[in-house]
Scaffold this active site. Structure first.
Site, short mmCIF file in Angstrom:
data_model
loop_
_atom_site.label_atom_id
_atom_site.label_comp_id
_atom_site.label_asym_id
_atom_site.label_seq_id
_atom_site.Cartn_x
_atom_site.Cartn_y
_atom_site.Cartn_z
CB CYS A 146 -11.82 18.32 30.93
SG CYS A 146 -12.12 19.93 31.68
CB SER A 149 -17.26 24.66 44.87
OG SER A 149 -18.34 25.29 45.53
N GLY A 150 -17.09 23.04 47.97
CA GLY A 150 -16.63 23.20 49.36
C GLY A 150 -17.32 24.33 50.11
CE LYS A 151 -22.49 26.03 47.21
NZ LYS A 151 -21.96 24.96 46.33
CB SER A 152 -21.18 22.31 53.17
OG SER A 152 -22.35 22.42 52.40
CD GLN A 155 -29.06 26.71 46.36
OE1 GLN A 155 -28.36 27.39 47.10
NE2 GLN A 155 -29.11 25.39 46.46
CG ASP A 202 -25.93 25.41 53.73
OD1 ASP A 202 -25.45 25.89 52.68
OD2 ASP A 202 -25.64 24.28 54.16
CD GLU A 203 -27.97 23.61 49.83
OE1 GLU A 203 -28.20 24.08 48.69
OE2 GLU A 203 -27.11 22.73 50.03
CG MET A 252 -24.36 21.49 43.50
SD MET A 252 -25.41 20.22 42.80
CE MET A 252 -26.96 21.07 42.78
P1 ADP Z 1 -20.73 22.22 48.46
O1 ADP Z 1 -21.35 22.64 49.77
O2 ADP Z 1 -20.13 23.37 47.68
O3 ADP Z 1 -21.65 21.35 47.61
P2 ADP Z 1 -19.19 20.40 50.09
O4 ADP Z 1 -18.49 21.22 51.13
O5 ADP Z 1 -20.44 19.68 50.50
O6 ADP Z 1 -19.46 21.32 48.79
O7 ADP Z 1 -18.22 19.30 49.46
C1 ADP Z 1 -16.90 19.57 49.07
C2 ADP Z 1 -16.15 18.25 48.99
O8 ADP Z 1 -16.69 17.46 47.92
C3 ADP Z 1 -14.69 18.39 48.62
O9 ADP Z 1 -13.89 18.60 49.73
C4 ADP Z 1 -14.37 17.03 47.98
O10 ADP Z 1 -13.96 16.11 48.96
C5 ADP Z 1 -15.72 16.54 47.47
N1 ADP Z 1 -15.86 16.47 46.01
C6 ADP Z 1 -16.63 15.56 45.34
N2 ADP Z 1 -16.62 15.78 44.02
C7 ADP Z 1 -15.84 16.88 43.79
C8 ADP Z 1 -15.44 17.62 42.62
N3 ADP Z 1 -15.87 17.28 41.39
N4 ADP Z 1 -14.63 18.68 42.79
C9 ADP Z 1 -14.19 19.03 44.02
N5 ADP Z 1 -14.52 18.38 45.15
C10 ADP Z 1 -15.34 17.31 45.07
ZN ZN Z 2 -14.37 20.30 31.72
#
Ligand code: ADP
Ligand code: ZN
Length: 207
Positions: A151, A21-24, A94, A91-92, A19
């Site tokens: 970390c 990681s920028g998948k959306s 899983q 999307d989603e 979560m």
């Molecule tokens: P996903 O669909 O993988 O959950 P999103 O595309 O919704 O991811 O969100 C990605 C965005 O979340 C990043 O561009 C960043 O702005 C924000 N973000 C919040 N917390 C974190 C984190 N711990 N690591 C990286 N990005 C984060």
């Molecule tokens: Zn860590």
């Protein structure tokens, strides 16, 4: 004439990772580009994801928009595919049932580009629902990482917290509307309480 010359070739691409990681963001980018290319796109998302409160739209710069269609299972997705659709985005993934792997294969064999997006691990660090099988079948896999909130290293795991404390291993894989929250964490900072023996249920002292 070879089959591939008669019509466009289909394939499966998976965008996965923890979560946040920028998948959306990556999904939106891919869909925008497909719209620019003039492709017919259908976007689906599991109805279990309420982040978009029922309305999730992607717009391209030329003013075209597409709505995400909520689905509850793989049969519903299959029934909603239009014959003219060239790109299918999910999307989603899983949260969907194992039948999604067969539906996705059928769509690719029918010449469609299938973009599957979902987190690959549950809060225990185990493969999440159909994601493992989908990753194995994909022509292309993009695995994204986030930043570990503890970390600052690369985060690959979903940390479930209940009232701010690490969740126990026996909780349900899919928890809807609970008091839990999630953080992105690395392997070392990821915590699951009450694991029988070590993180893998193995005697890690023997490694
Ligand atoms: P996903 O669909 O993988 O959950 P999103 O595309 O919704 O991811 O969100 C990605 C965005 O979340 C990043 O561009 C960043 O702005 C924000 N973000 C919040 N917390 C974190 C984190 N711990 N690591 C990286 N990005 C984060
Ligand atoms: Zn860590």
């Amino acid at each position: 004439m070879k089959k591939a010359q008669m019509r466009r070739q289909g394939w499966i691409e998976v965008v996965t990772g923890v979560m946040f990681s920028g998948k959306s963001e990556e999904l939106i980018r891919r869909i925008r580009r497909a719209l620019i290319a003039g492709r017919q796109v259908q976007l689906f998302k599991s109805h279990l994801d309420d982040r978009y409160s029922g309305k999730f739209q992607i717009s391209s710069h030329d003013g075209r928009t597409i709505d995400a269609e909520p689905i509850s299972d793989s049969n519903e997705l299959r029934a909603k595919i239009l014959p003219t659709t060239e790109v299918v985005a999910i999307d989603e993934a899983q949260f969907l049932d194992d039948g999604i792997t067969q539906v996705v294969e059928l769509l690719a064999m029918a010449g469609k580009r299938v973009i599957v997006v979902g987190t690959d691990m549950d809060f225990r660090g185990e493969p999440f629902g159909p994601m493992g099988a989908l990753l194995a079948r994909a022509e292309e896999v993009t695995k994204l990482t986030a930043i570990c909130v503890v970390c600052g290293e690369r985060a690959t795991r979903n940390q479930r917290l209940i009232d701010g404390k690490p969740a126990t291993v026996d909780g349900p894989t899919i928890q809807v509307g609970g008091a839990e929250s999630y953080e992105a964490r690395c392997r070392d900072c990821h915590e699951v309480l009450d694991q029988p023996k070590g993180k893998l249920g193995l005697d890690e002292a023997n490694l």
